[in-house]
Design a protein around this motif. Structure first.
Motif, short mmCIF file in Angstrom:
data_model
loop_
_atom_site.label_atom_id
_atom_site.label_comp_id
_atom_site.label_asym_id
_atom_site.label_seq_id
_atom_site.Cartn_x
_atom_site.Cartn_y
_atom_site.Cartn_z
N GLY A 65 0.86 -1.35 0.01
CA GLY A 65 0.00 0.06 0.03
C GLY A 65 0.73 1.22 -0.07
N ILE A 66 0.30 2.34 -0.09
CA ILE A 66 0.86 3.61 0.00
C ILE A 66 0.05 4.37 0.90
N GLU A 67 0.94 5.17 1.83
CA GLU A 67 0.29 6.10 2.89
C GLU A 67 0.16 7.39 2.31
N GLU A 68 -0.75 8.22 2.74
CA GLU A 68 -0.64 9.50 2.44
C GLU A 68 0.33 10.54 2.61
N SER A 69 1.42 9.93 3.34
CA SER A 69 2.42 10.60 3.78
C SER A 69 3.68 10.16 2.42
N TRP A 112 -6.49 -2.65 -7.11
CA TRP A 112 -7.93 -2.25 -7.03
C TRP A 112 -8.27 -1.72 -5.65
N ASN A 113 -7.92 -2.62 -4.54
CA ASN A 113 -8.46 -2.33 -3.23
C ASN A 113 -8.05 -1.04 -2.57
N GLU A 114 -6.54 -0.81 -3.28
CA GLU A 114 -5.99 0.17 -2.59
C GLU A 114 -6.43 1.43 -2.98
N GLY A 115 -7.14 1.66 -4.03
CA GLY A 115 -8.16 2.91 -4.25
C GLY A 115 -6.86 3.98 -5.22
N ARG A 117 -6.95 7.37 -4.13
CA ARG A 117 -6.74 8.70 -3.43
C ARG A 117 -5.47 9.06 -2.84
N ASN A 118 -4.81 7.87 -2.22
CA ASN A 118 -3.46 8.08 -1.47
C ASN A 118 -2.39 8.48 -2.61
N PHE A 119 -2.61 7.69 -3.84
CA PHE A 119 -1.57 7.86 -4.80
C PHE A 119 -1.66 9.40 -5.35
C1 LIG Z 1 -4.32 5.92 2.66
O1 LIG Z 1 -3.48 6.58 3.81
C2 LIG Z 1 -3.92 6.67 4.96
C3 LIG Z 1 -3.08 7.60 5.90
O2 LIG Z 1 -1.98 7.10 5.56
C4 LIG Z 1 -4.12 5.24 5.51
O3 LIG Z 1 -4.58 5.23 6.84
C5 LIG Z 1 -4.79 4.44 4.66
O4 LIG Z 1 -4.71 3.00 5.22
C6 LIG Z 1 -4.15 4.36 3.17
N1 LIG Z 1 -4.79 3.52 2.20
C7 LIG Z 1 -5.93 3.55 1.75
C8 LIG Z 1 -6.80 2.59 0.82
O5 LIG Z 1 -6.95 4.47 2.36
#
Ligand SMILES: *[C@@H]1O[C@H](CO)[C@@H](O)[C@H](O)[C@H]1NC(C)=O
Ligand SMILES: *[C@@H]1O[C@H](CO)[C@@H](O)[C@H](O)[C@H]1NC(C)=O
Length: 500
Positions: A65-69, A112-115, A117-119
Protein backbone atom coordinates in the motif's frame (compact mmCIF):
# COMPACT_ATOMS: atom_id res chain seq x y z
CA UNK A 1 13.56 -28.61 -4.09
CA UNK A 2 16.60 -26.44 -4.78
CA UNK A 3 18.82 -29.46 -5.04
CA UNK A 4 16.42 -31.22 -7.37
CA UNK A 5 16.46 -28.30 -9.74
CA UNK A 6 20.24 -28.23 -9.57
CA UNK A 7 20.45 -31.89 -10.37
CA UNK A 8 18.10 -31.41 -13.32
CA UNK A 9 20.23 -28.53 -14.58
CA UNK A 10 23.39 -30.57 -14.13
CA UNK A 11 21.86 -33.42 -16.09
CA UNK A 12 20.92 -31.01 -18.83
CA UNK A 13 17.23 -31.75 -18.49
CA UNK A 14 16.35 -28.07 -18.26
CA UNK A 15 18.83 -26.92 -20.87
CA UNK A 16 17.33 -25.73 -24.11
CA UNK A 17 18.53 -28.07 -26.86
CA UNK A 18 21.15 -26.46 -29.04
CA UNK A 19 22.82 -24.58 -26.20
CA UNK A 20 22.51 -20.93 -25.30
CA UNK A 21 19.59 -18.68 -25.95
CA UNK A 22 19.84 -15.57 -28.09
CA UNK A 23 19.49 -12.38 -26.12
CA UNK A 24 17.70 -10.45 -28.89
CA UNK A 25 14.92 -13.01 -28.90
CA UNK A 26 14.26 -12.26 -25.25
CA UNK A 27 10.65 -11.64 -24.35
CA UNK A 28 9.08 -10.79 -21.03
CA UNK A 29 6.71 -13.08 -19.22
CA UNK A 30 5.51 -10.92 -16.35
CA UNK A 31 3.69 -12.97 -13.71
CA UNK A 32 1.65 -11.42 -10.95
CA UNK A 33 1.02 -13.41 -7.81
CA UNK A 34 -1.97 -12.60 -5.63
CA UNK A 35 -0.31 -13.44 -2.34
CA UNK A 36 -3.64 -13.69 -0.47
CA UNK A 37 -4.40 -16.94 -2.35
CA UNK A 38 -2.54 -18.65 0.49
CA UNK A 39 -5.75 -18.23 2.49
CA UNK A 40 -7.83 -20.23 0.00
CA UNK A 41 -9.03 -23.71 0.82
CA UNK A 42 -8.10 -27.10 -0.60
CA UNK A 43 -6.95 -27.07 -4.25
CA UNK A 44 -7.29 -23.29 -4.34
CA UNK A 45 -4.49 -22.69 -1.84
CA UNK A 46 -1.47 -21.17 -3.53
CA UNK A 47 1.86 -20.38 -1.90
CA UNK A 48 5.25 -19.07 -2.96
CA UNK A 49 6.60 -22.61 -3.09
CA UNK A 50 4.16 -23.44 -5.91
CA UNK A 51 5.79 -20.87 -8.18
CA UNK A 52 7.81 -22.37 -11.02
CA UNK A 53 10.68 -19.86 -11.32
CA UNK A 54 11.47 -20.97 -14.88
CA UNK A 55 8.13 -20.01 -16.43
CA UNK A 56 8.34 -16.25 -15.83
CA UNK A 57 11.01 -13.65 -16.52
CA UNK A 58 9.50 -11.23 -13.99
CA UNK A 59 7.59 -12.15 -10.86
CA UNK A 60 5.44 -9.48 -9.27
CA UNK A 61 4.50 -9.64 -5.58
CA UNK A 62 1.07 -8.07 -4.89
CA UNK A 63 0.20 -5.82 -3.14
CA UNK A 64 1.77 -3.19 -0.99
CA UNK A 65 0.00 0.00 0.00
CA UNK A 66 0.86 3.67 -0.04
CA UNK A 67 0.26 6.04 2.88
CA UNK A 68 -0.85 9.63 2.40
CA UNK A 69 2.60 10.58 3.69
CA UNK A 70 4.27 8.72 0.82
CA UNK A 71 5.51 5.81 2.92
CA UNK A 72 5.17 2.39 1.37
CA UNK A 73 2.96 0.20 3.56
CA UNK A 74 3.07 -3.54 4.19
CA UNK A 75 -0.58 -4.59 4.20
CA UNK A 76 -0.24 -8.11 5.58
CA UNK A 77 2.88 -8.21 7.81
CA UNK A 78 2.14 -11.71 9.10
CA UNK A 79 2.19 -13.09 5.58
CA UNK A 80 4.88 -10.88 4.07
CA UNK A 81 7.46 -10.46 6.83
CA UNK A 82 9.32 -12.73 9.22
CA UNK A 83 9.26 -10.67 12.38
CA UNK A 84 7.01 -11.91 15.18
CA UNK A 85 6.51 -15.34 13.67
CA UNK A 86 5.44 -14.10 10.22
CA UNK A 87 5.51 -16.39 7.18
CA UNK A 88 8.34 -14.50 5.47
CA UNK A 89 6.78 -14.73 2.02
CA UNK A 90 8.82 -11.82 0.67
CA UNK A 91 12.05 -13.59 1.54
CA UNK A 92 10.85 -16.87 0.04
CA UNK A 93 9.68 -15.04 -3.09
CA UNK A 94 13.03 -13.34 -3.64
CA UNK A 95 14.90 -16.55 -2.83
CA UNK A 96 13.38 -18.02 -6.03
CA UNK A 97 16.25 -16.19 -7.76
CA UNK A 98 18.60 -18.76 -6.27
CA UNK A 99 16.97 -21.28 -8.56
CA UNK A 100 16.77 -19.04 -11.62
CA UNK A 101 19.26 -16.15 -11.43
CA UNK A 102 17.84 -14.56 -14.60
CA UNK A 103 14.56 -14.05 -12.79
CA UNK A 104 13.62 -10.49 -11.74
CA UNK A 105 11.32 -9.84 -8.81
CA UNK A 106 9.18 -6.75 -8.49
CA UNK A 107 7.14 -5.31 -5.63
CA UNK A 108 3.72 -4.00 -6.70
CA UNK A 109 2.15 -1.01 -4.96
CA UNK A 110 -1.57 -0.36 -5.33
CA UNK A 111 -4.17 -2.58 -6.93
CA UNK A 112 -7.93 -2.14 -7.06
CA UNK A 113 -8.51 -2.29 -3.31
CA UNK A 114 -5.88 0.30 -2.51
CA UNK A 115 -7.95 2.85 -4.42
CA UNK A 116 -6.68 6.00 -6.04
CA UNK A 117 -6.82 8.68 -3.37
CA UNK A 118 -3.49 8.18 -1.57
CA UNK A 119 -1.64 8.01 -4.89
CA UNK A 120 -3.23 11.28 -5.93
CA UNK A 121 -2.24 13.00 -2.68
CA UNK A 122 1.34 11.73 -2.83
CA UNK A 123 1.85 12.48 -6.53
CA UNK A 124 0.67 16.07 -6.03
CA UNK A 125 3.25 17.02 -3.40
CA UNK A 126 7.04 17.20 -3.86
CA UNK A 127 7.85 16.17 -0.29
CA UNK A 128 5.48 13.20 -0.31
CA UNK A 129 6.84 12.11 -3.67
CA UNK A 130 10.37 12.22 -2.35
CA UNK A 131 9.32 10.22 0.71
CA UNK A 132 7.75 7.63 -1.56
CA UNK A 133 10.89 7.37 -3.68
CA UNK A 134 13.06 6.95 -0.60
CA UNK A 135 10.67 4.49 0.99
CA UNK A 136 10.51 2.42 -2.21
CA UNK A 137 14.30 2.32 -2.61
CA UNK A 138 14.75 1.23 1.00
CA UNK A 139 12.08 -1.41 0.68
CA UNK A 140 13.50 -2.87 -2.53
CA UNK A 141 17.00 -2.78 -1.09
CA UNK A 142 16.09 -4.32 2.23
CA UNK A 143 14.13 -7.20 0.74
CA UNK A 144 16.15 -7.91 -2.38
CA UNK A 145 13.58 -7.07 -5.06
CA UNK A 146 14.73 -5.85 -8.50
CA UNK A 147 12.17 -3.11 -8.92
CA UNK A 148 8.78 -1.53 -8.34
CA UNK A 149 5.47 -1.90 -10.15
CA UNK A 150 2.92 0.90 -9.82
CA UNK A 151 -0.68 -0.24 -9.91
CA UNK A 152 -2.44 3.07 -9.47
CA UNK A 153 -6.03 2.32 -10.44
CA UNK A 154 -6.33 4.94 -11.86
CA UNK A 155 -4.98 8.50 -12.16
CA UNK A 156 -7.86 11.00 -12.41
CA UNK A 157 -10.38 8.32 -11.50
CA UNK A 158 -12.01 6.80 -8.42
CA UNK A 159 -11.49 9.74 -6.03
CA UNK A 160 -12.98 13.19 -5.44
CA UNK A 161 -9.75 15.24 -5.41
CA UNK A 162 -9.04 17.80 -8.10
CA UNK A 163 -5.28 17.37 -8.53
CA UNK A 164 -3.70 17.05 -11.94
CA UNK A 165 -3.07 13.29 -11.65
CA UNK A 166 -2.14 12.88 -15.29
CA UNK A 167 0.87 15.20 -15.08
CA UNK A 168 1.63 14.37 -11.44
CA UNK A 169 1.93 10.71 -12.39
CA UNK A 170 4.57 11.64 -14.97
CA UNK A 171 6.47 13.61 -12.31
CA UNK A 172 6.22 10.73 -9.84
CA UNK A 173 7.60 8.29 -12.42
CA UNK A 174 10.41 10.67 -13.39
CA UNK A 175 11.48 11.03 -9.76
CA UNK A 176 11.24 7.30 -9.11
CA UNK A 177 13.35 6.61 -12.19
CA UNK A 178 15.92 9.13 -10.98
CA UNK A 179 15.99 7.60 -7.49
CA UNK A 180 16.34 4.08 -8.91
CA UNK A 181 19.17 5.01 -11.26
CA UNK A 182 22.13 4.23 -8.96
CA UNK A 183 20.78 0.70 -8.51
CA UNK A 184 19.32 0.10 -11.96
CA UNK A 185 16.06 -0.94 -10.35
CA UNK A 186 13.22 -1.63 -12.75
CA UNK A 187 10.24 0.69 -12.86
CA UNK A 188 7.08 -0.83 -14.29
CA UNK A 189 3.36 -0.11 -14.18
CA UNK A 190 0.08 -1.88 -14.75
CA UNK A 191 -2.12 0.44 -16.77
CA UNK A 192 -5.81 0.83 -17.52
CA UNK A 193 -5.92 -0.30 -21.10
CA UNK A 194 -8.81 1.03 -23.14
CA UNK A 195 -8.44 4.35 -24.94
CA UNK A 196 -11.40 5.74 -22.97
CA UNK A 197 -9.71 5.15 -19.60
CA UNK A 198 -6.09 5.61 -20.71
CA UNK A 199 -6.81 9.02 -22.22
CA UNK A 200 -8.15 10.23 -18.86
CA UNK A 201 -5.23 8.84 -16.86
CA UNK A 202 -2.02 8.92 -18.86
CA UNK A 203 0.23 11.02 -21.01
CA UNK A 204 1.48 7.91 -22.77
CA UNK A 205 4.49 9.50 -24.48
CA UNK A 206 5.75 10.87 -21.19
CA UNK A 207 5.16 7.83 -18.95
CA UNK A 208 6.82 5.64 -21.59
CA UNK A 209 10.08 7.52 -21.09
CA UNK A 210 10.37 6.40 -17.48
CA UNK A 211 8.77 2.96 -17.45
CA UNK A 212 10.82 -0.13 -18.32
CA UNK A 213 7.73 -2.26 -18.82
CA UNK A 214 4.11 -1.22 -19.43
CA UNK A 215 1.71 -3.97 -18.40
CA UNK A 216 -1.45 -3.38 -20.42
CA UNK A 217 -4.44 -4.79 -18.54
CA UNK A 218 -6.42 -5.80 -21.62
CA UNK A 219 -9.19 -7.52 -19.66
CA UNK A 220 -12.27 -6.74 -17.56
CA UNK A 221 -13.70 -5.35 -20.78
CA UNK A 222 -17.05 -6.98 -20.05
CA UNK A 223 -18.37 -8.33 -16.78
CA UNK A 224 -21.36 -8.62 -14.49
CA UNK A 225 -21.65 -4.82 -14.34
CA UNK A 226 -22.98 -4.95 -17.94
CA UNK A 227 -26.69 -5.63 -18.64
CA UNK A 228 -25.78 -8.41 -21.08
CA UNK A 229 -23.19 -11.19 -21.33
CA UNK A 230 -19.89 -10.21 -22.93
CA UNK A 231 -16.31 -11.34 -23.42
CA UNK A 232 -13.86 -10.53 -20.60
CA UNK A 233 -10.82 -10.04 -22.83
CA UNK A 234 -11.81 -9.92 -26.50
CA UNK A 235 -9.15 -10.03 -29.20
CA UNK A 236 -11.19 -8.13 -31.83
CA UNK A 237 -14.44 -6.16 -31.84
CA UNK A 238 -17.64 -8.16 -32.31
CA UNK A 239 -20.37 -7.35 -34.81
CA UNK A 240 -22.42 -6.02 -31.88
CA UNK A 241 -19.77 -3.37 -31.24
CA UNK A 242 -21.30 -0.68 -33.40
CA UNK A 243 -20.31 2.52 -31.60
CA UNK A 244 -16.87 4.06 -32.03
CA UNK A 245 -16.24 3.58 -28.30
CA UNK A 246 -17.15 -0.09 -28.15
CA UNK A 247 -15.01 -0.86 -31.22
CA UNK A 248 -12.01 0.23 -29.11
CA UNK A 249 -12.67 -2.34 -26.38
CA UNK A 250 -10.47 -5.21 -27.50
CA UNK A 251 -6.83 -6.23 -27.45
CA UNK A 252 -6.00 -5.30 -31.04
CA UNK A 253 -7.53 -1.81 -30.78
CA UNK A 254 -5.93 -1.23 -27.37
CA UNK A 255 -2.41 -2.11 -28.53
CA UNK A 256 -2.80 -0.04 -31.70
CA UNK A 257 -3.89 2.91 -29.56
CA UNK A 258 -0.94 2.64 -27.17
CA UNK A 259 1.48 2.39 -30.09
CA UNK A 260 -0.11 5.37 -31.85
CA UNK A 261 0.19 7.41 -28.64
CA UNK A 262 3.93 6.82 -28.57
CA UNK A 263 4.50 3.76 -26.39
CA UNK A 264 7.57 1.87 -27.64
CA UNK A 265 6.74 -1.65 -28.85
CA UNK A 266 9.38 -3.39 -26.79
CA UNK A 267 7.99 -1.94 -23.54
CA UNK A 268 4.37 -2.88 -24.22
CA UNK A 269 3.38 -6.13 -22.58
CA UNK A 270 0.04 -7.75 -23.36
CA UNK A 271 -1.91 -8.53 -20.20
CA UNK A 272 -3.99 -11.71 -20.28
CA UNK A 273 -6.45 -12.94 -17.65
CA UNK A 274 -6.16 -16.36 -16.08
CA UNK A 275 -9.74 -15.91 -14.85
CA UNK A 276 -13.18 -15.58 -16.33
CA UNK A 277 -16.05 -13.15 -15.80
CA UNK A 278 -19.34 -14.74 -14.81
CA UNK A 279 -22.99 -13.80 -15.30
CA UNK A 280 -26.41 -15.12 -14.33
CA UNK A 281 -28.56 -15.40 -17.43
CA UNK A 282 -32.05 -13.91 -17.37
CA UNK A 283 -33.17 -16.88 -19.45
CA UNK A 284 -31.25 -20.16 -19.56
CA UNK A 285 -32.37 -20.62 -23.18
CA UNK A 286 -30.73 -17.33 -24.25
CA UNK A 287 -27.03 -18.07 -23.83
CA UNK A 288 -25.15 -16.38 -26.64
CA UNK A 289 -22.78 -13.41 -26.28
CA UNK A 290 -25.01 -10.37 -25.69
CA UNK A 291 -27.79 -12.25 -23.89
CA UNK A 292 -29.61 -10.53 -21.08
CA UNK A 293 -27.92 -10.88 -17.66
CA UNK A 294 -29.33 -10.54 -14.16
CA UNK A 295 -25.91 -9.91 -12.58
CA UNK A 296 -22.84 -11.81 -11.34
CA UNK A 297 -22.58 -15.57 -11.65
CA UNK A 298 -22.04 -17.66 -8.53
CA UNK A 299 -18.64 -17.39 -6.88
CA UNK A 300 -15.69 -19.64 -7.66
CA UNK A 301 -15.31 -22.48 -5.15
CA UNK A 302 -11.95 -21.16 -3.85
CA UNK A 303 -11.82 -17.46 -4.72
CA UNK A 304 -15.35 -16.97 -3.34
CA UNK A 305 -16.16 -13.80 -5.28
CA UNK A 306 -19.37 -13.65 -7.30
CA UNK A 307 -18.75 -12.42 -10.84
CA UNK A 308 -15.32 -13.94 -11.46
CA UNK A 309 -13.78 -17.40 -11.50
CA UNK A 310 -10.21 -18.67 -11.84
CA UNK A 311 -9.32 -20.89 -14.80
CA UNK A 312 -8.29 -23.50 -12.21
CA UNK A 313 -11.71 -23.36 -10.56
CA UNK A 314 -13.63 -23.44 -13.83
CA UNK A 315 -11.70 -26.28 -15.46
CA UNK A 316 -12.00 -28.33 -12.29
CA UNK A 317 -15.77 -27.82 -12.23
CA UNK A 318 -16.07 -28.66 -15.92
CA UNK A 319 -14.76 -32.14 -15.20
CA UNK A 320 -17.86 -33.02 -13.20
CA UNK A 321 -20.49 -30.49 -14.31
CA UNK A 322 -22.28 -30.32 -17.66
CA UNK A 323 -20.93 -27.06 -19.09
CA UNK A 324 -21.44 -26.34 -22.76
CA UNK A 325 -18.32 -24.67 -24.18
CA UNK A 326 -18.47 -22.43 -27.28
CA UNK A 327 -15.87 -20.46 -29.24
CA UNK A 328 -16.53 -16.89 -30.40
CA UNK A 329 -15.08 -16.86 -33.92
CA UNK A 330 -14.79 -13.09 -34.10
CA UNK A 331 -13.59 -12.12 -30.63
CA UNK A 332 -11.41 -15.26 -30.49
CA UNK A 333 -12.32 -16.39 -26.99
CA UNK A 334 -14.29 -19.22 -25.41
CA UNK A 335 -17.39 -18.91 -23.31
CA UNK A 336 -19.45 -21.54 -21.51
CA UNK A 337 -22.85 -21.96 -19.93
CA UNK A 338 -24.75 -24.35 -17.71
CA UNK A 339 -28.34 -23.58 -16.76
CA UNK A 340 -28.43 -19.87 -15.93
CA UNK A 341 -24.68 -19.69 -15.26
CA UNK A 342 -22.62 -18.08 -18.03
CA UNK A 343 -18.86 -17.42 -18.15
CA UNK A 344 -16.41 -15.78 -20.52
CA UNK A 345 -12.87 -16.99 -19.94
CA UNK A 346 -9.49 -17.61 -21.55
CA UNK A 347 -8.09 -21.05 -22.32
CA UNK A 348 -4.82 -22.27 -23.88
CA UNK A 349 -6.19 -21.54 -27.36
CA UNK A 350 -7.15 -17.89 -26.74
CA UNK A 351 -4.07 -17.24 -24.59
CA UNK A 352 -1.91 -18.78 -27.31
CA UNK A 353 -3.35 -16.41 -29.91
CA UNK A 354 -2.57 -13.42 -27.71
CA UNK A 355 1.00 -14.58 -27.08
CA UNK A 356 1.42 -15.05 -30.84
CA UNK A 357 0.12 -11.51 -31.37
CA UNK A 358 2.72 -10.16 -28.92
CA UNK A 359 5.41 -12.08 -30.78
CA UNK A 360 4.28 -11.18 -34.32
CA UNK A 361 4.07 -7.50 -33.44
CA UNK A 362 7.45 -7.43 -31.68
CA UNK A 363 5.89 -6.35 -28.41
CA UNK A 364 7.67 -6.77 -25.08
CA UNK A 365 5.86 -9.96 -24.17
CA UNK A 366 2.94 -11.18 -22.12
CA UNK A 367 1.77 -10.35 -18.59
CA UNK A 368 -0.48 -12.70 -16.65
CA UNK A 369 -2.99 -11.95 -13.93
CA UNK A 370 -2.40 -14.17 -12.10
CA UNK A 371 -0.37 -17.29 -11.25
CA UNK A 372 -2.70 -18.72 -8.62
CA UNK A 373 -5.61 -19.01 -11.04
CA UNK A 374 -3.80 -21.11 -13.66
CA UNK A 375 -4.28 -24.86 -13.26
CA UNK A 376 -1.08 -24.90 -11.23
CA UNK A 377 -1.70 -28.37 -9.82
CA UNK A 378 -2.32 -29.89 -13.26
CA UNK A 379 -5.73 -31.15 -12.19
CA UNK A 380 -7.51 -30.64 -15.49
CA UNK A 381 -5.16 -31.85 -18.22
CA UNK A 382 -2.24 -33.35 -16.33
CA UNK A 383 0.17 -30.55 -17.18
CA UNK A 384 0.84 -27.99 -14.46
CA UNK A 385 0.32 -24.35 -15.52
CA UNK A 386 -1.25 -25.10 -18.93
CA UNK A 387 -1.90 -21.40 -19.64
CA UNK A 388 1.54 -20.19 -18.62
CA UNK A 389 3.18 -23.11 -20.42
CA UNK A 390 1.33 -22.12 -23.59
CA UNK A 391 2.77 -18.60 -23.37
CA UNK A 392 6.29 -19.97 -22.86
CA UNK A 393 6.01 -22.40 -25.76
CA UNK A 394 4.92 -19.64 -28.12
CA UNK A 395 7.32 -16.92 -27.01
CA UNK A 396 10.33 -19.20 -26.65
CA UNK A 397 9.78 -21.65 -29.49
CA UNK A 398 9.04 -24.66 -27.41
CA UNK A 399 11.70 -24.19 -24.77
CA UNK A 400 10.50 -24.51 -21.23
CA UNK A 401 13.21 -22.43 -19.60
CA UNK A 402 13.04 -18.76 -20.42
CA UNK A 403 16.31 -18.61 -22.33
CA UNK A 404 19.06 -19.48 -19.86
CA UNK A 405 22.67 -19.13 -20.95
CA UNK A 406 25.55 -21.29 -19.80
CA UNK A 407 27.20 -18.54 -17.73
CA UNK A 408 23.94 -17.99 -15.95
CA UNK A 409 23.60 -21.67 -15.22
CA UNK A 410 27.10 -21.64 -13.72
CA UNK A 411 26.05 -18.76 -11.50
CA UNK A 412 23.00 -20.74 -10.50
CA UNK A 413 25.11 -23.71 -9.56
CA UNK A 414 27.39 -21.50 -7.47
CA UNK A 415 24.60 -19.80 -5.61
CA UNK A 416 22.85 -23.08 -4.99
CA UNK A 417 25.96 -24.62 -3.52
CA UNK A 418 26.27 -21.80 -1.02
CA UNK A 419 24.88 -23.07 2.26
CA UNK A 420 21.71 -21.34 3.34
CA UNK A 421 20.84 -21.70 6.98
CA UNK A 422 17.21 -21.43 7.96
CA UNK A 423 16.14 -18.03 9.21
CA UNK A 424 18.98 -16.21 7.49
CA UNK A 425 18.17 -13.23 5.35
CA UNK A 426 19.17 -14.20 1.85
CA UNK A 427 18.98 -12.07 -1.23
CA UNK A 428 20.34 -13.69 -4.34
CA UNK A 429 23.28 -11.93 -5.87
CA UNK A 430 22.43 -11.13 -9.45
CA UNK A 431 24.70 -8.73 -11.27
CA UNK A 432 26.73 -5.97 -9.74
CA UNK A 433 23.83 -3.72 -8.85
CA UNK A 434 21.99 -5.97 -6.50
CA UNK A 435 22.88 -5.14 -2.93
CA UNK A 436 24.59 -8.09 -1.42
CA UNK A 437 22.40 -8.83 1.50
CA UNK A 438 24.34 -11.23 3.58
CA UNK A 439 24.13 -13.00 6.83
CA UNK A 440 22.21 -12.14 9.94
CA UNK A 441 24.97 -11.36 12.40
CA UNK A 442 24.84 -12.29 15.99
CA UNK A 443 25.03 -8.92 17.78
CA UNK A 444 27.88 -10.29 19.94
CA UNK A 445 30.06 -10.70 16.85
CA UNK A 446 29.94 -7.19 15.48
CA UNK A 447 28.10 -5.19 18.11
CA UNK A 448 26.85 -2.82 15.44
CA UNK A 449 23.33 -2.63 16.79
CA UNK A 450 22.44 -1.82 20.37
CA UNK A 451 19.31 -3.55 21.60
CA UNK A 452 17.46 -0.24 21.19
CA UNK A 453 18.51 0.32 17.59
CA UNK A 454 15.89 -0.11 14.93
CA UNK A 455 16.80 0.99 11.44
CA UNK A 456 19.91 1.58 9.39
CA UNK A 457 23.48 1.89 10.69
CA UNK A 458 26.53 2.47 8.51
CA UNK A 459 29.68 0.46 9.03
CA UNK A 460 32.29 2.43 10.96
CA UNK A 461 35.13 1.56 8.57
CA UNK A 462 33.50 0.97 5.19
CA UNK A 463 30.95 3.45 3.82
CA UNK A 464 29.82 0.90 1.25
CA UNK A 465 28.61 -1.35 4.02
CA UNK A 466 25.55 -0.93 6.21
CA UNK A 467 23.29 -2.79 8.59
CA UNK A 468 19.61 -2.97 9.20
CA UNK A 469 19.08 -3.31 12.93
CA UNK A 470 16.00 -5.04 14.16
CA UNK A 471 15.76 -5.47 17.94
CA UNK A 472 19.49 -5.84 18.31
CA UNK A 473 19.93 -8.13 15.33
CA UNK A 474 22.05 -6.74 12.50
CA UNK A 475 21.23 -7.65 8.91
CA UNK A 476 24.33 -6.86 6.89
CA UNK A 477 24.26 -5.31 3.41
CA UNK A 478 26.75 -4.11 0.84
CA UNK A 479 25.92 -1.24 -1.45
CA UNK A 480 26.13 -2.10 -5.13
CA UNK A 481 29.51 -1.64 -6.77
CA UNK A 482 31.15 1.76 -6.05
CA UNK A 483 28.15 3.19 -4.21
CA UNK A 484 28.27 4.49 -0.65
CA UNK A 485 25.64 4.38 2.04
CA UNK A 486 24.12 7.82 2.66
CA UNK A 487 23.08 8.31 6.28
CA UNK A 488 20.76 11.17 5.40
CA UNK A 489 18.59 9.37 2.88
CA UNK A 490 19.47 5.90 4.26
CA UNK A 491 20.05 4.55 0.77
CA UNK A 492 23.10 3.78 -1.34
CA UNK A 493 24.11 6.62 -3.58
CA UNK A 494 26.90 7.89 -5.81
CA UNK A 495 30.09 8.53 -3.76
CA UNK A 496 30.17 12.24 -4.66
CA UNK A 497 26.70 12.65 -3.11
CA UNK A 498 27.58 10.93 0.15
CA UNK A 499 29.33 12.47 3.14
CA UNK A 500 31.79 9.76 4.03
C1 LIG B 1 -4.18 5.89 2.76
O1 LIG B 1 -3.43 6.62 3.70
C2 LIG B 1 -3.98 6.64 5.01
C3 LIG B 1 -3.14 7.58 5.85
O2 LIG B 1 -1.77 7.31 5.74
C4 LIG B 1 -4.02 5.22 5.54
O3 LIG B 1 -4.61 5.22 6.84
C5 LIG B 1 -4.83 4.34 4.61
O4 LIG B 1 -4.79 3.02 5.06
C6 LIG B 1 -4.23 4.42 3.20
N1 LIG B 1 -4.89 3.54 2.27
C7 LIG B 1 -6.17 3.59 1.93
C8 LIG B 1 -6.68 2.58 0.98
O5 LIG B 1 -6.91 4.45 2.35
C1 LIG C 1 2.26 15.07 -22.89
O1 LIG C 1 3.19 15.90 -22.25
C2 LIG C 1 3.99 16.67 -23.14
C3 LIG C 1 5.05 17.38 -22.30
O2 LIG C 1 4.46 18.06 -21.24
C4 LIG C 1 3.10 17.63 -23.91
O3 LIG C 1 3.86 18.37 -24.83
C5 LIG C 1 2.04 16.81 -24.66
O4 LIG C 1 1.13 17.67 -25.29
C6 LIG C 1 1.29 15.89 -23.71
N1 LIG C 1 0.43 15.01 -24.47
C7 LIG C 1 -0.82 14.73 -24.12
C8 LIG C 1 -1.55 13.79 -25.00
O5 LIG C 1 -1.35 15.23 -23.14
Amino acid sequence: MILNIYVLIALGVLLPKGGTADAHNRKYVVCYQGTWATYRQSNGKYDVNYIDPFLCTHLVYTFFGIEESGELRVIDPTLDLEENGGHGNIRKFNALKLQNPTLKTIAAVGGWNEGSRNFSIVANDPERRQRFVRSAVQFIQRHGFNGLDLDWEYPNQRHDLTFDDKNNFVTLLRELKEGFKPFQYLLTAAVGASPATASISYNITEISKYLDIINVMAYDIHGAWDPATGINAPFYASKNDITEGSRQLNLDAIIKYWLAQGAPREKLVVGVPFYGRTFTLADAAQHSVGSSSLGPGTAGQYSLEPGSIGYNELCERMRTEQWQVEWDEVQLAPYAYMGQQWVSFDNPRSIGLKAQYAKDNNLGGVMVWSLESDDFRGICGGEKYPLLQTINRILFDGRTATGLTQSVLNMAAESIQRPVAPGYAVAPVVGSHTPQQGIVLDPRDGGVCTSQDNGYVRDKHDCGKFYYCNQGMAHSFNCPHNLKFDLESTTCNYPQSVDC
